[in-house]
Write a protein that holds these residues in place. Structure first.
Motif, PDB file in Angstrom:
ATOM      1  N   GLY A 151       0.776  -1.232   0.000  1.00 28.38           N
ATOM      2  CA  GLY A 151       0.000   0.000   0.000  1.00 28.38           C
ATOM      3  C   GLY A 151       0.806   1.280   0.000  1.00 28.38           C
ATOM      4  N   GLN A 152       2.114   1.209  -0.325  1.00 26.80           N
ATOM      5  CA  GLN A 152       2.916   2.433  -0.286  1.00 26.80           C
ATOM      6  C   GLN A 152       4.166   2.313  -1.162  1.00 26.80           C
ATOM      7  N   THR A 153       4.691   3.461  -1.561  1.00 23.87           N
ATOM      8  CA  THR A 153       5.988   3.521  -2.237  1.00 23.87           C
ATOM      9  C   THR A 153       6.818   4.625  -1.583  1.00 23.87           C
ATOM     10  N   LEU A 154       8.112   4.506  -1.713  1.00 26.60           N
ATOM     11  CA  LEU A 154       9.034   5.541  -1.246  1.00 26.60           C
ATOM     12  C   LEU A 154      10.015   5.817  -2.372  1.00 26.60           C
ATOM     13  N   THR A 155      10.099   7.089  -2.804  1.00 29.41           N
ATOM     14  CA  THR A 155      11.022   7.480  -3.868  1.00 29.41           C
ATOM     15  C   THR A 155      12.096   8.402  -3.304  1.00 29.41           C
ATOM     16  N   ILE A 156      13.337   8.033  -3.513  1.00 29.16           N
ATOM     17  CA  ILE A 156      14.481   8.852  -3.111  1.00 29.16           C
ATOM     18  C   ILE A 156      15.172   9.294  -4.391  1.00 29.16           C
ATOM     19  N   ARG A 157      15.227  10.596  -4.641  1.00 23.26           N
ATOM     20  CA  ARG A 157      15.727  11.093  -5.919  1.00 23.26           C
ATOM     21  C   ARG A 157      16.789  12.165  -5.716  1.00 23.26           C
ATOM     22  N   HIS A 158      17.786  12.132  -6.602  1.00 27.93           N
ATOM     23  CA  HIS A 158      18.803  13.182  -6.624  1.00 27.93           C
ATOM     24  C   HIS A 158      18.988  13.680  -8.055  1.00 27.93           C
ATOM     25  N   ASP A 159      19.159  14.996  -8.206  1.00 26.79           N
ATOM     26  CA  ASP A 159      19.372  15.607  -9.513  1.00 26.79           C
ATOM     27  C   ASP A 159      20.606  16.493  -9.480  1.00 26.79           C
ATOM     28  N   SER A 160      21.548  16.235 -10.370  1.00 30.16           N
ATOM     29  CA  SER A 160      22.642  17.172 -10.613  1.00 30.16           C
ATOM     30  C   SER A 160      22.237  18.026 -11.808  1.00 30.16           C
ATOM     31  N   LEU A 161      22.028  19.309 -11.572  1.00 34.47           N
ATOM     32  CA  LEU A 161      21.532  20.199 -12.614  1.00 34.47           C
ATOM     33  C   LEU A 161      22.660  20.847 -13.400  1.00 34.47           C
ATOM     34  N   SER A 162      23.881  20.776 -12.869  1.00 35.02           N
ATOM     35  CA  SER A 162      25.064  21.245 -13.584  1.00 35.02           C
ATOM     36  C   SER A 162      26.269  20.482 -13.070  1.00 35.02           C
ATOM     37  N   ARG A 163      27.343  20.495 -13.827  1.00 28.36           N
ATOM     38  CA  ARG A 163      28.546  19.774 -13.429  1.00 28.36           C
ATOM     39  C   ARG A 163      29.245  20.432 -12.252  1.00 28.36           C
ATOM     40  N   GLU A 164      28.882  21.644 -11.929  1.00 25.53           N
ATOM     41  CA  GLU A 164      29.415  22.298 -10.733  1.00 25.53           C
ATOM     42  C   GLU A 164      29.061  21.515  -9.477  1.00 25.53           C
ATOM     43  N   SER A 165      27.956  20.768  -9.532  1.00 29.66           N
ATOM     44  CA  SER A 165      27.507  20.027  -8.344  1.00 29.66           C
ATOM     45  C   SER A 165      28.522  18.991  -7.883  1.00 29.66           C
ATOM     46  N   PHE A 166      29.396  18.563  -8.801  1.00 29.81           N
ATOM     47  CA  PHE A 166      30.381  17.537  -8.445  1.00 29.81           C
ATOM     48  C   PHE A 166      31.649  18.115  -7.832  1.00 29.81           C
ATOM     49  N   MET A 167      31.858  19.415  -7.974  1.00 25.48           N
ATOM     50  CA  MET A 167      33.156  19.987  -7.608  1.00 25.48           C
ATOM     51  C   MET A 167      33.461  19.981  -6.101  1.00 25.48           C
ATOM     52  N   PRO A 168      32.501  20.263  -5.208  1.00 25.99           N
ATOM     53  CA  PRO A 168      32.838  20.141  -3.780  1.00 25.99           C
ATOM     54  C   PRO A 168      33.335  18.742  -3.417  1.00 25.99           C
ATOM     55  N   GLY A 169      32.742  17.722  -4.013  1.00 19.88           N
ATOM     56  CA  GLY A 169      33.177  16.350  -3.755  1.00 19.88           C
ATOM     57  C   GLY A 169      34.549  16.066  -4.336  1.00 19.88           C
ATOM     58  N   VAL A 170      34.833  16.605  -5.528  1.00 15.66           N
ATOM     59  CA  VAL A 170      36.149  16.420  -6.142  1.00 15.66           C
ATOM     60  C   VAL A 170      37.229  17.050  -5.266  1.00 15.66           C
ATOM     61  N   LEU A 171      36.988  18.279  -4.812  1.00  8.53           N
ATOM     62  CA  LEU A 171      37.968  18.971  -3.970  1.00  8.53           C
ATOM     63  C   LEU A 171      38.159  18.238  -2.639  1.00  8.53           C
ATOM     64  N   LEU A 172      37.056  17.714  -2.087  1.00  7.41           N
ATOM     65  CA  LEU A 172      37.158  16.918  -0.858  1.00  7.41           C
ATOM     66  C   LEU A 172      37.996  15.671  -1.106  1.00  7.41           C
ATOM     67  N   GLY A 173      37.755  15.023  -2.252  1.00  7.43           N
ATOM     68  CA  GLY A 173      38.503  13.821  -2.595  1.00  7.43           C
ATOM     69  C   GLY A 173      39.993  14.086  -2.748  1.00  7.43           C
ATOM     70  N   ILE A 174      40.344  15.215  -3.361  1.00  8.02           N
ATOM     71  CA  ILE A 174      41.757  15.582  -3.515  1.00  8.02           C
ATOM     72  C   ILE A 174      42.407  15.742  -2.143  1.00  8.02           C
ATOM     73  N   ARG A 175      41.739  16.463  -1.259  1.00 10.92           N
ATOM     74  CA  ARG A 175      42.318  16.704   0.075  1.00 10.92           C
ATOM     75  C   ARG A 175      42.423  15.407   0.881  1.00 10.92           C
ATOM     76  N   LYS A 176      41.377  14.583   0.822  1.00 15.29           N
ATOM     77  CA  LYS A 176      41.384  13.336   1.596  1.00 15.29           C
ATOM     78  C   LYS A 176      42.428  12.361   1.066  1.00 15.29           C
ATOM     79  N   ALA A 177      42.648  12.365  -0.251  1.00 13.40           N
ATOM     80  CA  ALA A 177      43.625  11.445  -0.846  1.00 13.40           C
ATOM     81  C   ALA A 177      45.012  11.657  -0.284  1.00 13.40           C
ATOM     82  N   MET A 178      45.297  12.876   0.145  1.00  9.81           N
ATOM     83  CA  MET A 178      46.618  13.185   0.688  1.00  9.81           C
ATOM     84  C   MET A 178      46.885  12.436   2.000  1.00  9.81           C
TER      85      MET A 178
END
Length: 268
Positions: A225-252
């Motif tokens: 009797g129910q559904t649950l939808t979890i959705r994410h939208d990247s509307l521009s490639r800028e959305s990935f950059m905070p994660g990329v910068l975090l990944g660079i710092r953490k890789a060190m």
């Protein structure tokens, strides 16, 4: 100051990485590689201003000459695998956003990096919201008997399903502890493939490729009797950059390559 090389610098994601690195105070762009755009200024291509960093077509030579701390890769599946191996051989930390590598290739990179004591990251998705989507989906998987994943990307994406969809299915199944989801009572596909591809545990994954899209995914759970939808939208490639910068710092700080940004994002 973290010295960064960008592999795939002429591509759409590569350009965003170049721009983000150039704007970041604790990072320095020291090299750029791509099979396309050879001879062009990487900053100019990325609309980040003239940097004096010229795009070259031989990553090995760039790594040997510039001796960076980190190399960020957004190329293609086969190129990314060989690039990551080259990085480790040059004692450079690979941060790979390219999807499509098979599990054996990923494991080989991890094992080689561990032997060499070189940190790095392979991330199917760098968007913070996408990581949270996967985290929430993993929690929901414990409470619903059925699930399907729909991922939608631009029409230039080479691999299907996306790395994010596969990673989502993997973290969902980890929560299920080997217990499969319920299958339809009966099923007949009038057009083969209409029900999508089947991941382990009965998870169906559907891939959509259309111009105008960037990167989108929804995980749909079904229960009585129910559904649950979890959705994410990247509307521009800028959305990935905070994660990329975090990944660079953490890789060190890592001593081997880690698969999945969530492994280091949620660490405390």
């Amino acid at each position: 100051m973290i010295r960064v090389v960008v592999s795939g610098a002429y591509g759409r994601m590569g350009r965003e990485v170049v721009k983000a690195v150039c704007k970041t105070e604790d990072m320095e762009l020291v090299g750029a590689a791509d099979k396309k755009g050879e001879g062009l200024d990487a900053g100019s291509v990325a609309e980040a201003g003239i940097t004096g960093i010229i795009i070259e077509n031989d990553l090995e030579k760039v790594l040997a000459r510039t001796r960076p701390d980190v190399a960020v890769d957004f190329t293609g599946p086969q190129a990314a695998y060989h690039n990551a191996i080259s990085c480790i051989n040059h004692r450079v930390r690979p941060v790979v956003g390219t999807t499509g590598m098979n599990p054996d290739q990923i494991q080989k990179i991890i094992e080689l990096s561990e032997t060499a004591g070189i940190g790095g990251l392979i991330a199917p998705n760098f968007a913070i919201g996408a990581l949270l989507m996967m985290k929430f989906a993993a929690e929901a998987a414990r409470h619903f008997p059925n699930v399907e994943i729909i991922e939608l990307h631009h029409d230039q994406k080479l691999d299907a399903p996306s790395g994010t969809a596969i990673k989502t299915a993997e973290v969902i199944m980890e929560q299920r502890e080997g217990k499969s989801f319920q299958e339809p009572v009966s099923e007949y596909e009038k057009i083969p493939g209409a029900r999508g591809g089947e991941f382990e545990g009965g998870i169906r994954i559907h891939s959509v490729r259309l111009p105008g899209l960037v990167a989108h995914q929804e995980v749909i759970f079904g229960g009585l009797g129910q559904t649950l939808t979890i959705r994410h939208d990247s509307l521009s490639r800028e959305s990935f950059m905070p994660g990329v910068l975090l990944g660079i710092r953490k890789a060190m700080r890592l001593e081997k390559v880690v698969y999945g940004l969530e492994k280091i994002m949620f660490e405390q």
